[in-house]
Design an enzyme around this catalytic site. Sequence first.
Site, PDB file in Angstrom:
ATOM      1  N   PHE A  40       0.812  -1.217   0.000  1.00  0.00           N
ATOM      2  CA  PHE A  40       0.000   0.000   0.000  1.00  0.00           C
ATOM      3  C   PHE A  40       0.846   1.268   0.000  1.00  0.00           C
ATOM      4  CE2 PHE A  40       0.690  -1.554   4.317  1.00  0.00           C
ATOM      5  CZ  PHE A  40       1.371  -0.476   4.873  1.00  0.00           C
ATOM      6  N   ARG A  42       3.956   3.436   2.567  1.00  0.00           N
ATOM      7  CA  ARG A  42       4.816   3.479   3.748  1.00  0.00           C
ATOM      8  C   ARG A  42       4.086   4.077   4.951  1.00  0.00           C
ATOM      9  NH1 ARG A  42      10.388   5.696   0.860  1.00  0.00           N
ATOM     10  NH2 ARG A  42      10.827   3.768  -0.264  1.00  0.00           N
ATOM     11  N   VAL A  43       4.537   3.665   6.144  1.00  0.00           N
ATOM     12  CA  VAL A  43       3.968   4.203   7.380  1.00  0.00           C
ATOM     13  C   VAL A  43       5.085   4.890   8.166  1.00  0.00           C
ATOM     14  CG1 VAL A  43       2.778   3.692   9.547  1.00  0.00           C
ATOM     15  CG2 VAL A  43       2.236   2.365   7.492  1.00  0.00           C
ATOM     16  N   LYS A  58       0.054   6.865   7.251  1.00  0.00           N
ATOM     17  CA  LYS A  58       0.176   5.906   6.148  1.00  0.00           C
ATOM     18  C   LYS A  58       0.092   6.684   4.843  1.00  0.00           C
ATOM     19  CE  LYS A  58      -2.990   2.552   5.425  1.00  0.00           C
ATOM     20  NZ  LYS A  58      -3.596   1.206   5.605  1.00  0.00           N
ATOM     21  N   ASP A 156     -10.108  -8.665   5.501  1.00  0.00           N
ATOM     22  CA  ASP A 156      -8.652  -8.721   5.360  1.00  0.00           C
ATOM     23  C   ASP A 156      -7.992  -8.999   6.711  1.00  0.00           C
ATOM     24  OD1 ASP A 156      -6.395  -8.755   3.793  1.00  0.00           O
ATOM     25  OD2 ASP A 156      -6.107  -6.586   3.795  1.00  0.00           O
TER      26      ASP A 156
END
Length: 340
Positions: A40, A42-43, A58, A156
């Site tokens: 998805f 980077r955090v 995020k 999920d």
Amino acid sequence: MSRIIDRSKRRNISQVFTFRELAVATKKFNPHCLVGEGGFGRVYKGYIESIDQIIAVKQLDRNGLQGNREFFSEVLTLSLVQHSNLVKLIGYCADGDQRLLVYEFMASGSLENHLLDLRPGKEPLDWTTRMKIASGAAKGLEYLHDVADPQIIYRDFKASNILLDEDFNPKLSDFGLAKLGPTGGKEHVSTRVMGTYGYCAPEYQMTGQLTKMSDVYSFGVVFLEIISGRRVIDMSRPTEEQNLIHWAAPLFKDRSQFTAIADPLLGGKYPKKSLYQALAIAAMCIQEEADRRPLIADVVMALEYLAMPIDEKKATMTSTESIHHVDSVKGGNAREELGV
């Protein structure tokens, strides 16, 4: 999310941040602030002075898997819910083509970090902490299924989406794939198959028909990972051990093999009865037939006992009573199926 939701039902009001505010909070997205990375994006860990709060930002990859639809699905879902076992969305940013989500910061990272990606020399999770994490994560699912209005199917559930605070209390995160549950007397939601390979329920994978029981199956897979310390799919293992569900299936049928399923890193430090009861719950959740799986509320009830510190268990329930308690999850078939 495919249906419009009455704004009056919102429980959280997410704050809208500018890209500049979040750049300042993360020191211009400094690599030293990076705490996680995935498909998805980077955090980053950050600090917003105006609200005096440490945050996780995020930053979604503009070319990544999680597009606009998933971004707004997550914002919408988390604006509808509020529970101690669901991560809190503080706000978001949709400046130009930038898509960022701002959450409360979870100091201990994800369950995956402590269970499946354990660094050498790092202390493994003990049995009681594992049961506490499983119990809290199940409570988060129970809230989505039975309390949230409209009902939400998570879709999920996996170890990397279970975040842990400094006391190892779990919170479900990443709601980009969540779906509103069926309405109008329907029993399922028809949708394209999405999620992570290995965690998806077989009936959902084959038909695209999503129900609460799809989440229960995914929970069972993660619970088996928690018990065994093994990934559901691990290509680094011998061929016959690469799929956790297939590897465990024959072991479930032989009581003398139950301890072989337990994570070797536990060093045998767990009550044998608790292991048997945990395996009974996992086995019921991952049954092929969806209607034979327990409701998540029943799973929560059984796990609350397993999550108790050992001295508390002794004070509240004898081991025989506790087995009856686990049996009640699904019509008394736990002992019959696993011989406990």
